[in-house]
Structures are given as structure tokens and as C-alpha cells.
Design an enzyme around this catalytic site. Structure first.
Site, PDB file in Angstrom:
ATOM      1  N   LYS A 151      -2.421   3.682  29.985  1.00 23.29           N
ATOM      2  CA  LYS A 151      -2.451   2.467  30.811  1.00 23.29           C
ATOM      3  C   LYS A 151      -3.630   1.620  30.379  1.00 23.29           C
ATOM      4  CE  LYS A 151       0.919   3.633  33.658  1.00 23.29           C
ATOM      5  NZ  LYS A 151       2.034   2.893  34.233  1.00 23.29           N
ATOM      6  N   LYS A 177       1.984   9.834  26.529  1.00 22.05           N
ATOM      7  CA  LYS A 177       3.111   8.997  26.111  1.00 22.05           C
ATOM      8  C   LYS A 177       2.810   7.511  26.269  1.00 22.05           C
ATOM      9  CE  LYS A 177       6.706   8.335  28.956  1.00 22.05           C
ATOM     10  NZ  LYS A 177       6.323   7.130  29.715  1.00 22.05           N
ATOM     11  N   ASP A 179       4.042   3.725  27.496  1.00 21.56           N
ATOM     12  CA  ASP A 179       4.821   3.282  28.642  1.00 21.56           C
ATOM     13  C   ASP A 179       6.111   2.610  28.150  1.00 21.56           C
ATOM     14  OD1 ASP A 179       5.348   3.232  31.336  1.00 21.56           O
ATOM     15  OD2 ASP A 179       3.364   2.469  31.855  1.00 21.56           O
ATOM     16  N   GLU A 180       7.018   2.354  29.089  1.00 30.61           N
ATOM     17  CA  GLU A 180       8.366   1.921  28.700  1.00 30.61           C
ATOM     18  C   GLU A 180       8.370   0.586  27.952  1.00 30.61           C
ATOM     19  OE1 GLU A 180       7.297   2.130  31.855  1.00 30.61           O
ATOM     20  OE2 GLU A 180       7.326   0.026  32.520  1.00 30.61           O
ATOM     21  N   HIS A 270      12.851   8.146  28.841  1.00 31.39           N
ATOM     22  CA  HIS A 270      12.359   7.346  29.965  1.00 31.39           C
ATOM     23  C   HIS A 270      13.555   6.591  30.536  1.00 31.39           C
ATOM     24  CE1 HIS A 270      10.113   4.545  32.401  1.00 31.39           C
ATOM     25  NE2 HIS A 270       8.968   5.080  32.039  1.00 31.39           N
ATOM     26  N   ARG A 271      13.673   6.635  31.879  1.00 34.45           N
ATOM     27  CA  ARG A 271      14.910   6.116  32.483  1.00 34.45           C
ATOM     28  C   ARG A 271      14.771   4.719  33.064  1.00 34.45           C
ATOM     29  NH1 ARG A 271      15.342   8.959  38.462  1.00 34.45           N
ATOM     30  NH2 ARG A 271      13.202   8.508  39.051  1.00 34.45           N
ATOM     31  N   GLY A 355       5.522   8.655  38.037  1.00 38.49           N
ATOM     32  CA  GLY A 355       5.625   7.410  38.788  1.00 38.49           C
ATOM     33  C   GLY A 355       4.811   7.448  40.066  1.00 38.49           C
ATOM     34  N   GLY A 378      -0.116   8.302  35.433  1.00 36.27           N
ATOM     35  CA  GLY A 378      -0.637   7.133  34.743  1.00 36.27           C
ATOM     36  C   GLY A 378      -1.906   6.681  35.454  1.00 36.27           C
TER      37      GLY A 378
HETATM   38  O1  LIG Z   1       4.606   3.591  35.019  1.00 35.17           O
HETATM   39  C1  LIG Z   1       5.055   4.670  35.184  1.00 35.17           C
HETATM   40  C2  LIG Z   1       4.214   5.823  35.473  1.00 35.17           C
HETATM   41  O2  LIG Z   1       2.860   5.395  35.666  1.00 35.17           O
HETATM   42  P1  LIG Z   1       2.063   5.658  37.011  1.00 35.17           P
HETATM   43  O3  LIG Z   1       1.815   7.136  37.065  1.00 35.17           O
HETATM   44  O4  LIG Z   1       0.806   4.859  36.892  1.00 35.17           O
HETATM   45  O5  LIG Z   1       2.924   5.198  38.146  1.00 35.17           O
HETATM   46  C3  LIG Z   1       6.508   4.763  35.068  1.00 35.17           C
HETATM   47  O6  LIG Z   1       6.849   4.673  33.722  1.00 35.17           O
HETATM   48  C4  LIG Z   1       7.212   5.881  35.746  1.00 35.17           C
HETATM   49  O7  LIG Z   1       7.109   7.054  35.042  1.00 35.17           O
HETATM   50  C5  LIG Z   1       8.665   5.530  35.933  1.00 35.17           C
HETATM   51  O8  LIG Z   1       9.226   6.158  36.998  1.00 35.17           O
HETATM   52  P2  LIG Z   1      10.407   7.221  36.817  1.00 35.17           P
HETATM   53  O9  LIG Z   1       9.878   8.205  35.849  1.00 35.17           O
HETATM   54  O10 LIG Z   1      10.640   7.811  38.153  1.00 35.17           O
HETATM   55  O11 LIG Z   1      11.601   6.510  36.308  1.00 35.17           O
END
Ligand SMILES: O=C(COP(=O)(O)O)[C@@H](O)[C@H](O)COP(=O)(O)O
Ligand SMILES: O=C(COP(=O)(O)O)[C@@H](O)[C@H](O)COP(=O)(O)O
Lengths: 428, 428
Positions: A151, A177, A179-180, A270-271, A355, A378
Site C-alpha cells: 500500500k 502481493k 494490489d488489484e 484476486h476477485r 480486505g 494491507g
Molecule cells: O485492498 C484490499 C486489501 O487491503 P486492506 O487489507 O488494506 O483492506 C483488497 O484488495 C481486498 O483484498 C479485496 O477484498 P476481497 O479479497 O474480499 O475481494
């Protein structure tokens, strides 16, 4: 009338593909009529009786609505395997999750689950590594894995990204990992990020004696570019790649599964975007089915929800998804709209909880999911007042406490990072 | 608090990507708070303040909520282009249509539209043929095109399929296409169907003196197989391929666009499955945006709805989608949740009206869409009491009547096929 599809006496045969739908007919339409049209539109029929469909053909290929309950608005339909290109997820969806969502004759419609017949399972390999293979790669057998998402999601340069990753590894993360939405931006190009971050993973491995995995996001505009990014990772010595399964799409995922097997890389799914069509319990497609399709195609680990975090998903639903990821045989659970599924030996996927998680939630996560889960933090790591490494350490400490059955408060007495995390995040 | 994203004084700059969202906060959450978190999660933020996001970085990359109206539950957000991999539809969706649909802090959330900045348009070619190019291929300049979907959707052998196609061509169809769930089944393999159906198209061309196009469905499990099927079509002399855009997915579509340009084939986009996430006006993604992404990537024709047929889609919405397909510059239309878009010279897509249409609806279709539309009839042709060829003829006759401003009843007096069609389908 050719539409004699409602057939409660029908017993599905081994080769049938079975779907459960939730159907809400439009005003003035009976449940039976809506169900019949839906079953026809998803197989051999149109809105009017077509002369080119012979009675013999219709009898052989017609869908069987073998269960129909207007009170719970539930139908189960058995479709002949002849209707499908059995090795093609897109084709199966075009049929049983295609036009039917658009029909004026239904208000809401949801595809809850599909039982894949053996003939379809045979066309797929499932995960190459799966849960046990991932444990071998990471070299951790007896506890949940701990991961982080670098992050901020986007904005760091490749150098800063690698530095954050290093701190997370050094502090105790097994996995780091992307992020998306981080792929190949100008400020942080794919190649440079991969190279620098894989390098710090190696450094952290040497320093900690633990295995450290970097899951670099290869989501790309074309399959050629996606596979090129996969090759780049392989050449740099990576064991893993990650992909945004929904924006990328099913044809790319089946493509990726083939390429990743050749390269020997594990796949993290990642979904993001799934909730555009999975969240409304009365319309769309279930996340459970998304998870099943991922296991069928053969992704190795998948985000399934957290129960306690920032993302939507109630406990029973998340646990049903978890079961579908890990069990060899899933029993039917009508309450949760789960159909029976014998996975025919396809390996289990490693479920990922991610998440909105903080280290303080680890005892809850452990009691919900047990050991077979990857916990990802994150903000819960990078917002630790002492920084990323301390955030990762706090997670490992909270996990140790949970495994040993000690309360976080007690464990925090001689674990500084956890103590500070509790100070920040423990609800008073 | 770093989350100073609400900024009504901000004027979006040329390079910003602008999104309009409909947001319904969860219980107990203010509209402003939900909007702020949504804007953060789709760009640089997490659920808690992360130490790795410096104030300088945050200031440079933060999203600007420049319009916010709690009454209409509408926000518009300007995102810096630096956040994106501008040539990647999947990456843009992972960001602005990704995790945000899952957030507990919102109840419903819908992405209504995106204004693509010039920098993004520059990364895409748009349609290779588009509306004018398709008219060149088909050799029809001054009327709507008439197409059919071979019915039943699946079940015919390749020989039967070609025979139905031949009858449709002979009767007057310009285009014959596969249905969404017909790909490569055992009873009707891709190769054989393509070969036989392209052959009858040629025969019908020779007999009628009109150009006849077969749109064979190349939806496939992998990109390799999809592109292989495209090559097969090219080798057989086809001018067209069709694809199920949603089950296939965005990465495959960008892949296909490249391959089809090399081969010189036009692309027909079937939108089955879109309603899983476009139908609920309060959640998901709009069909308008799906259409924009298709034009950006460069599909040549796309199903947009019928207004009068069996599929959902109200007139204003369908016409907004049509405008987005064909106009060079789309003005903002707040009522319809349409943002302004300058298409920067990308060619228009040919809009397709399909789903539950009968020849009797042609005057309505013509008055709704005018000439720039492809009208497709499945059951409306193959359920004609005199058979497929007569069904196609009835459609052409109804179209001639509409173009000449004659009522169908009058025109039917010396057009037998139309007369029979009116007998079957005209509402009394
Ligand atoms: O930003 C994220 C995690 O960061 P943080 O820990 O700061 O929230 C997301 O990518 C979640 O993983 C998505 O949610 P799902 O995996 O439930 O789809
Ligand atoms: O079966 C169809 C048409 O056949 P028929 O004419 O017999 O209804 C569909 O594929 C529709 O085209 C889909 O609808 P949209 O194009 O609106 O997505």
C-alpha cells in the site's frame, strides 16, 4: 405446446449439468411460466415456437426442471451434456448464465450453483499446485500463511514498492502481493517492480531463513502481454503470479492456466469486481460459483471473504465458499443454495481472507477459518504506528498467540509490535 | 485526516478519467463518507491511514469528488491518468469497478459512465471497420441490415444448420449468425459448421446477387483456440466473426481485436450475460459503459437492445447506448447518467437490435432506430408458418414497407409472406 420442461419425476443422470436458480417472475407471469422460458432460453428454445426444432430433437435435448418451488422461488434444472462445449467455461456461461438475465419475463434471476458432471471435470485439470502445493512452495505446513498487499495501491515508485515489500517480508510476511489496480503504470513499470521486489524477497529469505513469495500482478490488456509478463516473472525466478480474475475474464484465465503450468508458476486469484454481479442475493451469479469455476480451471488460491473485515459477505456464505475450495466432496446444502459436487480428485484451492483486516482480528479469523487459510493485511500492516515491518511482526505475533491459545493482551506483554497494534486497533 | 477528496471547486483537467457513480451508503454512514471511501478504494487508499502513503504522493494522486449530490445519490470523480495503465481495459476496471462493489460501507453502488481522456483514446484503435466499413462489406448503403440467428440455438447438426442458414439467406437475410451458446459441440463442430455455412452463403450470393455474411461464433476456452477459430474462418473466406463478449472477458477481447485486424475480419459482439451486472439500475455497471468499452477496443457491431422485444431495456436507455455507438461527440445527459465523450475520431459501431423480434415490429424498430441499425430475428423468422425462407422474406417486405411509408397491412396485400406473418404475429 412443446414447452413441457417442468418434470418433477425426472432423476438427473450422471452426465447432466445441474443448475439451481432463484427466479422472480415479472408481474403477471406465473412461476412455472417464467421457469419454463428461462430453461428454454438457456438451452434450445426461443420466444415463439420455431419450425426448425423438430419434436425428436426437442425431446432429446430439452431441459428438465426437476425441482420447482414457487414459495422459495427456487428451481433446479438438469441440462444434457450435449448442449455444451464441456471444456469451455465461457460457453457454459453463455448458455446457463447468458441471455436469461435480460428476459422481460423475469424480474430478478440468480444462478446459485452448478453441479459439474464428471464429463466436464475430465476436461479440466484443476489447480496445478493447490493448497498442498502452495504449502510446499512456502515451506509452511502447520499454520495459516500471512500476506500483505503493498500500500498505497498505486503511486509508489518501483524502488519504494520494493522497500515496502522488503519491510513486510523482514517483519514476518510469507507473501507480499500487488494490489488489484497495480499493473504496469508509468511510475511503477511491471518489469522494474518485478525485478526489484523479487530481489528483496531473496534478500529477506537469506536473512530470515523463511521462504518469501512475491505475487506480482500480471493482469494485462491482451493474453499475449499477460503471458509475456508471466515469462518475465519466471525468468526472474518467481514462483507465483497474481491475476484479477473478473476484469480479465474466463477465456484469459483458461489461457493463463495453460501457460502457468508450462512455467511452473502458482496462480493467485484476486476477485475484484465480482460484487458487481454476486452481491445482490436475488440477481446475478453467486460468488460460490465463481469460486467453483476458478477451482475447475485451476487457480491455486482465491480471495473468498473475511467475515470480519471491510468487505461484504456473511459468515455462512463465506464458509460455503471455503468448503467448495477445499473439500473433495461437497454435500448439498439447500439452505445455502449449494448443490452437491464431487470434485473428482481436483486439488483444493488455498482460500484467502483479505480486505480490511487488522492484526487484532486474527483470533477471530483463526476460529472462523482454522489453519487452512491465507490471511492478508494491507492497511492492517502498513498503518502500524511503528511502520510496515512492525505491522507484519504484529500479525505473526497475533497468529502465534492464537495458535497457542493465548489472548492477544497476554501475548502483547512481551511483544512490543503487537502491544502497539492493540493500542491502535483493539476495540475498547 | 488525509481524506479531503470532496472538492466541488475542482475542474477536471483534460487528462483526468471521469466517472459517475450512483451510491447508496450503508445504514449509519453519511453520503459524503461513503463517497470518500469509495473514491479512495478505487485509487490510492485503504480502510485505515497507511504510513507508506506520503502527503506529497497523496496530494498528487488523490481522487477529486468534484460533484456530489446526496439527493440524487450521484457523485462524479476525476481520477488522475497516472493511476492507470491507459491501454488496459482490465486495469481500468480493476480500479474504478473493482473492490468498491464489495464494500460494507455501501449498500448499492453503480458505475454509470466513464469519460475516457484523450490519452486513453490514443491507446486504442476503435473499430477496424465500424458502421461504414460494415456497410461496405455487405454492400448495402441505404437501409437497415436484416439478420437472423439460426434456431434452435443448439441441437442442429452442421448440415441442418447450413440448410437453415441457406433458407434465411435465400429469403432475404443479409447476415446469418450463430446463437450465443453454439460454439464447438459434438453434434455441430466448429470447423464443419463454418465450412458448410460459408459455402451456402456463397451459393446464396450467386443466386440472389446480394452479399451474404455468416457470423460464426468463435467464443472459446482459451485465446489460442479463439484465434485458431478466427484463422479457420479467414481461411474459409469469411468476412466476419462473432464473440460473446462477457463470458469471454476483456483481456480476450483486446487480444481478439489485434488478431482480427491482422486477418481483416469484422467483429460482431453478442452481449449475453451483461444483465447479470447491468440490469439493476442501482448496482453494478451500466450497459452504456459496456458499449463504450467495446467501441474503444474496436468491435464493429454490438447488441444494444430492442425496446420492443423480449429483452429488458427501456427506450431512453437503449437510445443513449445507440448514441454512444454512433456519434462522434456525445453530449452529457445527466438525466440518463451519460457523461460527455469526444470519441476522438474512433469509428462508430453498428448497433444491433435483437431478441424477441417479429417482422410485425419492423415499423416500430424503424421509427425508433432509423436506418443505422441491424435488425435480427430468430424466432421471428424460423417460426414463420411457411418456414425460414418465408420468414426472412416477410422481414424484408416489412422493411420495404417501412422505408416506403406504407402500412404493413397494405403492403401485405400483394406480399404473401408478410401477410402470413401478420396473421401469426400482429396483435389484434
Ligand atoms: O485492498 C484490499 C486489501 O487491503 P486492506 O487489507 O488494506 O483492506 C483488497 O484488495 C481486498 O483484498 C479485496 O477484498 P476481497 O479479497 O474480499 O475481494
Ligand atoms: O436469442 C436471441 C435472439 O433470438 P430471438 O430473435 O429468437 O429472440 C438472443 O441472442 C438475443 O439476440 C439476445 O438479446 P440482446 O441482443 O438484447 O442481448
Amino acid at each position: 405446446m412443446r414447452r413441457d420442461y417442468v418434470d418433477p419425476g425426472y432423476s438427473p443422470i450422471d452426465t447432466d449439468l445441474i443448475c439451481e436458480f432463484h427466479i422472480e417472475p415479472a408481474a403477471g407471469i406465473s412461476f412455472e411460466e417464467a421457469s419454463t422460458h428461462m430453461a428454454g432460453e438457456s438451452s434450445i428454445d426461443s420466444w415463439t415456437e420455431i419450425s426448425t426444432l423438430s419434436p425428436g430433437l426437442a425431446a432429446r435435448l430439452k431441459p428438465h426442471i426437476f425441482y420447482l418451488d414457487a414459495n422459495t422461488q427456487t428451481v433446479r434444472v438438469a441440462y444434457s451434456e450435449e448442449l455444451f462445449e464441456l471444456g469451455s467455461v465461457p460457453q457454459v456461461l453463455s448458455a446457463v448464465a447468458g441471455n436469461i438475465f435480460s428476459m422481460k419475463i423475469v424480474g430478478n434471476l440468480r444462478l446459485q450453483d452448478i453441479t459439474f458432471p464428471k464429463s466436464m471435470l475430465r476436461e479440466f485439470e484443476g489447480p496445478n499446485f493447490g493448497l498442498p502445493g502452495v504449502r510446499d512452495i512456502v515451506g509452511v505446513k502447520d499454520r495459516p500463511l500471512v500476506g500483505t498487499i503493498v500500500k498505497p495501491k498505486v503511486g509508489l515508485t518501483s524502488e519504494m514498492h520494493a522497500e515496502v515489500a522488503y519491510n513486510a517480508f523482514a517483519g514476518g510476511c510469507d507473501l507480499v502481493k500487488d494490489d488489484e489496480n497495480l499493473t504496469d503504470q508509468k511510475f511503477n513499470g511491471f518489469e522494474k517492480r518485478a525485478e526489484l521486489t523479487l530481489k528483496v524477497a531473496e534478500k529477506a529469505e537469506a536473512e530470515t531463513g523463511e521462504r518469501k513469495m512475491y505475487l506480482c500482478n500480471i493482469t494485462a490488456p491482451t493474453c499475449k502481454e499477460m503471458v509475456r509478463r508471466l515469462h518475465v516473472l519466471k525468468d526472474l525466478g518467481a514462483s507465483y503470479a497474481m491475476i484479477d480474475i473478473v476484469p480479465t475474464g474466463w477465456t484469459a484465465l483458461q489461457t493463463l492456466r495453460e501457460a502457468a503450468a508450462d512455467e511452473g508458476l502458482a496462480l493467485h486469484a484476486h476477485r475484484c469486481m465480482h460484487s458487481a454481479f454476486t452481491r445482490n442475493p436475488r440477481h446475478g451469479v453467486s460468488m460460490l460459483l465463481v469460486a467453483k469455476l476458478c477451482r475447475l480451471i485451476g487457480l491455486d488460491q482465491l480471495h473468498i471473504g473475511t467475515v470480519v473485515g471491510k468487505m461484504h459477505g456473511d459468515k455462512n456464505e463465506v464458509l460455503s465458499i471455503r468448503d467448495e475450495c477445499v473439500l473433495d466432496t461437497v454435500p448439498a446444502d439447500p439452505e445455502q443454495h449449494v448443490l452437491a459436487q464431487d470434485w473428482g480428485g481436483l486439488k483444493p484451492m488455498f482460500p484467502v481472507a483479505s480486505g480490511g483486516l487488522a492484526p487484532t482480528m486474527i483470533p477471530d479469523l483463526y476460529s472462523i477459518f482454522g489453519k487452512e487459510v491465507i490471511m492478508q493485511f494491507g492497511g492492517g500492516i502498513h498503518a502500524h504506528p511503528m511502520g510496515t515491518a512492525a505491522g507484519a511482526a504484529a500479525c505473526r505475533q497475533a497468529l502465534e498467540a492464537s495458535l497457542e491459545g493465548i489472548s492477544l493482551q497476554d501475548y502483547a506483554k512481551d511483544h512490543k509490535e503487537l502491544e502497539v497494534a492493540l493500542g491502535k486497533w483493539l476495540k475498547k
